[in-house]
Design a protein around this motif. Structure first.
Motif, PDB file in Angstrom:
ATOM      1  N   ILE A   1       0.945  -1.084  -0.022  1.00 20.98           N
ATOM      2  CA  ILE A   1       0.279  -0.314  -0.074  1.00 20.98           C
ATOM      3  C   ILE A   1       0.951   1.151   0.357  1.00 20.98           C
ATOM      4  O   ILE A   1       1.851   1.212   0.914  1.00 20.98           O
ATOM      5  CB  ILE A   1      -1.002  -0.136   0.754  1.00 20.98           C
ATOM      6  N   ARG A   2       1.021   2.171  -0.663  1.00 20.32           N
ATOM      7  CA  ARG A   2       1.632   3.042  -1.431  1.00 20.32           C
ATOM      8  C   ARG A   2       0.178   4.375  -0.160  1.00 20.32           C
ATOM      9  O   ARG A   2      -0.116   4.734  -0.436  1.00 20.32           O
ATOM     10  CB  ARG A   2       1.741   3.867  -2.460  1.00 20.32           C
TER      11      ARG A   2
ATOM     12  N   GLY B   1       6.793   2.651   8.833  1.00 18.35           N
ATOM     13  CA  GLY B   1       7.969   2.107   7.763  1.00 18.35           C
ATOM     14  C   GLY B   1       8.058   0.725   8.416  1.00 18.35           C
ATOM     15  O   GLY B   1       8.418   0.013   8.421  1.00 18.35           O
ATOM     16  N   ALA B   2       7.861   0.590   9.482  1.00 14.08           N
ATOM     17  CA  ALA B   2       7.718  -0.880  10.252  1.00 14.08           C
ATOM     18  C   ALA B   2       6.316  -2.363  10.353  1.00 14.08           C
ATOM     19  O   ALA B   2       6.994  -3.017  10.524  1.00 14.08           O
ATOM     20  CB  ALA B   2       7.161  -0.478  11.961  1.00 14.08           C
ATOM     21  N   GLU B   3       6.119  -0.746   9.713  1.00 14.03           N
ATOM     22  CA  GLU B   3       4.782  -2.177   8.407  1.00 14.03           C
ATOM     23  C   GLU B   3       5.540  -3.110   7.155  1.00 14.03           C
ATOM     24  O   GLU B   3       5.688  -2.062   6.621  1.00 14.03           O
ATOM     25  CB  GLU B   3       3.476  -1.642   8.439  1.00 14.03           C
ATOM     26  N   PRO B   4       5.198  -4.092   7.135  1.00 15.02           N
ATOM     27  CA  PRO B   4       5.348  -4.741   6.087  1.00 15.02           C
ATOM     28  C   PRO B   4       4.265  -4.258   4.724  1.00 15.02           C
ATOM     29  O   PRO B   4       5.474  -4.887   3.387  1.00 15.02           O
ATOM     30  CB  PRO B   4       5.612  -6.228   6.299  1.00 15.02           C
ATOM     31  N   ASP B   5       3.222  -4.071   4.780  1.00 14.14           N
ATOM     32  CA  ASP B   5       2.903  -4.289   3.024  1.00 14.14           C
ATOM     33  C   ASP B   5       2.547  -2.658   3.340  1.00 14.14           C
ATOM     34  O   ASP B   5       1.591  -2.670   2.365  1.00 14.14           O
ATOM     35  CB  ASP B   5       1.405  -4.359   3.922  1.00 14.14           C
ATOM     36  N   LEU B   6       3.123  -1.391   3.878  1.00  7.53           N
ATOM     37  CA  LEU B   6       2.425   0.004   3.441  1.00  7.53           C
ATOM     38  C   LEU B   6       4.277   0.092   3.612  1.00  7.53           C
ATOM     39  O   LEU B   6       5.305   0.211   3.819  1.00  7.53           O
ATOM     40  CB  LEU B   6       2.672   0.246   4.625  1.00  7.53           C
ATOM     41  N   SER B   7       4.179   0.832   2.561  1.00  7.99           N
ATOM     42  CA  SER B   7       5.631   2.156   1.784  1.00  7.99           C
ATOM     43  C   SER B   7       4.807   3.391   1.827  1.00  7.99           C
ATOM     44  O   SER B   7       3.704   3.879   0.745  1.00  7.99           O
ATOM     45  CB  SER B   7       6.111   1.315   0.711  1.00  7.99           C
ATOM     46  N   VAL B   8       6.241   4.309   3.049  1.00  3.14           N
ATOM     47  CA  VAL B   8       5.344   5.784   2.645  1.00  3.14           C
ATOM     48  C   VAL B   8       6.357   6.339   1.034  1.00  3.14           C
ATOM     49  O   VAL B   8       7.589   6.286   0.998  1.00  3.14           O
ATOM     50  CB  VAL B   8       5.964   6.322   3.202  1.00  3.14           C
TER      51      VAL B   8
ATOM     52  N   ASP C   1      -1.844   5.155  -3.116  1.00  2.87           N
ATOM     53  CA  ASP C   1      -3.320   4.631  -2.704  1.00  2.87           C
ATOM     54  C   ASP C   1      -4.041   5.084  -1.495  1.00  2.87           C
ATOM     55  O   ASP C   1      -4.908   4.988  -1.360  1.00  2.87           O
ATOM     56  CB  ASP C   1      -3.750   3.127  -1.767  1.00  2.87           C
ATOM     57  N   VAL C   2      -3.309   5.426  -0.435  1.00  2.00           N
ATOM     58  CA  VAL C   2      -3.742   6.183   0.732  1.00  2.00           C
ATOM     59  C   VAL C   2      -3.322   7.309   0.771  1.00  2.00           C
ATOM     60  O   VAL C   2      -1.575   7.499   0.945  1.00  2.00           O
ATOM     61  CB  VAL C   2      -4.085   5.815   1.994  1.00  2.00           C
ATOM     62  N   VAL C   3      -3.366   8.882   0.993  1.00  2.00           N
ATOM     63  CA  VAL C   3      -3.341  10.122   1.256  1.00  2.00           C
ATOM     64  C   VAL C   3      -3.082  10.506   3.065  1.00  2.00           C
ATOM     65  O   VAL C   3      -4.532  10.773   3.417  1.00  2.00           O
ATOM     66  CB  VAL C   3      -3.146  11.703   0.678  1.00  2.00           C
ATOM     67  N   LEU C   4      -2.210  10.775   3.625  1.00  2.00           N
ATOM     68  CA  LEU C   4      -2.438  11.261   4.713  1.00  2.00           C
ATOM     69  C   LEU C   4      -3.025  12.833   5.634  1.00  2.00           C
ATOM     70  O   LEU C   4      -1.673  12.847   5.451  1.00  2.00           O
ATOM     71  CB  LEU C   4      -1.676  10.586   5.780  1.00  2.00           C
TER      72      LEU C   4
ATOM     73  N   ALA D   1      -5.960   1.344   9.917  1.00  2.98           N
ATOM     74  CA  ALA D   1      -6.751   2.719   9.157  1.00  2.98           C
ATOM     75  C   ALA D   1      -5.836   2.735   7.649  1.00  2.98           C
ATOM     76  O   ALA D   1      -6.944   2.931   7.432  1.00  2.98           O
ATOM     77  CB  ALA D   1      -6.309   3.699  10.419  1.00  2.98           C
ATOM     78  N   VAL D   2      -5.028   2.984   7.610  1.00  2.00           N
ATOM     79  CA  VAL D   2      -4.442   3.279   6.321  1.00  2.00           C
ATOM     80  C   VAL D   2      -4.886   2.174   5.134  1.00  2.00           C
ATOM     81  O   VAL D   2      -5.316   2.203   4.078  1.00  2.00           O
ATOM     82  CB  VAL D   2      -2.216   3.160   6.563  1.00  2.00           C
ATOM     83  N   ARG D   3      -4.471   0.165   5.639  1.00  4.18           N
ATOM     84  CA  ARG D   3      -5.738  -0.536   5.294  1.00  4.18           C
ATOM     85  C   ARG D   3      -6.139  -0.952   4.690  1.00  4.18           C
ATOM     86  O   ARG D   3      -6.878  -0.715   3.988  1.00  4.18           O
ATOM     87  CB  ARG D   3      -4.662  -1.487   5.658  1.00  4.18           C
TER      88      ARG D   3
END
Length: 211
Positions: free
Chosen positions: A2-3, A22-29, A49-52, A114-116
């Motif tokens: 997830i970008r 960055g510690a989450e394996p499926d999330l990429s900033v 994919d997601v904008v914080l 929440a991002v997922r």
């Protein structure tokens, strides 16, 4: 993967969030921005994919940026992450198209989840924020322009609580396909394109009962 694009005018905050995600394996900033206009340019360039999104920033506020992003880039889901939880701020963000609204004291695991959820297009609202959203919307009066069936109302009420289609199906003893069918009919009746906007409009029009 997830970008994620981070939007906040404080570099320390951006670095902190980058470290947590960055510690989450499926999330990429994939990038970060310090203002609304900068965020618009990076969304176009990076296709996250997601904008914080923070709300109050010099040089362009988060609400205006959210409205533009959701209009021009439907594949990018905006998840507000801010320190402000006033009824007006929450209402403006949701009406601009944000798929969720979180506060900056959200724990790391909850933020990642929440991002997922936002990436899947699900509504992301904490209990406190959801309560304020309901309160703010009920202060606005508008005559109902559509009539929802009892089942459609029940499905939308559960969606307003942030439940997934699977969870709604289990609660009502119906299939996920049936849940989706009801939601599509609700969207059509209310003239909206997603569940967050449907909840927002239904509450404003008095189509959802008080809990």
């Amino acid at each position: 993967m997830i970008r994620v694009l981070l939007v906040d005018d404080h570099p320390v905050v951006r670095e902190g969030i980058r470290g947590m995600l960055g510690a989450e394996p499926d999330l990429s900033v994939v990038g970060d921005a310090a203002s609304g206009p900068e965020a618009l340019a990076l969304v176009a360039a990076l296709s996250p994919d997601v904008v914080l999104m923070d709300l109050r920033m010099p040089g362009g506020d988060g609400v205006s940026a959210t409205e533009r992003i959701t209009a021009d880039h439907p594949g990018a889901h905006v998840l507000v992450l801010t320190t402000y939880d006033t009824d007006g701020d929450i209402l403006r963000a949701v009406e601009a198209g944000a798929t969720g609204y979180l506060l900056k004291d959200t724990p790391r695991a909850a933020l990642a989840d929440a991002v997922r959820a936002a990436a899947r297009g699900e509504t992301v609202l904490t209990g406190r924020v959801a309560g304020k959203l309901l309160s703010g919307m009920r202060q606005r009066t508008a005559p109902p322009a559509a009539v929802l069936s009892p089942r459609e109302t029940e499905v939308l009420r559960l969606a307003a609580e942030g439940r997934t289609n699977a969870a709604i199906g289990r609660a009502l003893h119906i299939s996920q396909t049936t849940v989706k069918t009801h939601l599509v009919r609700v969207y059509d009746k209310l003239g909206v394109g997603d569940r967050t906007a449907a909840v927002s409009r239904a509450i404003r029009r008095g189509l959802l009962p008080d809990r």
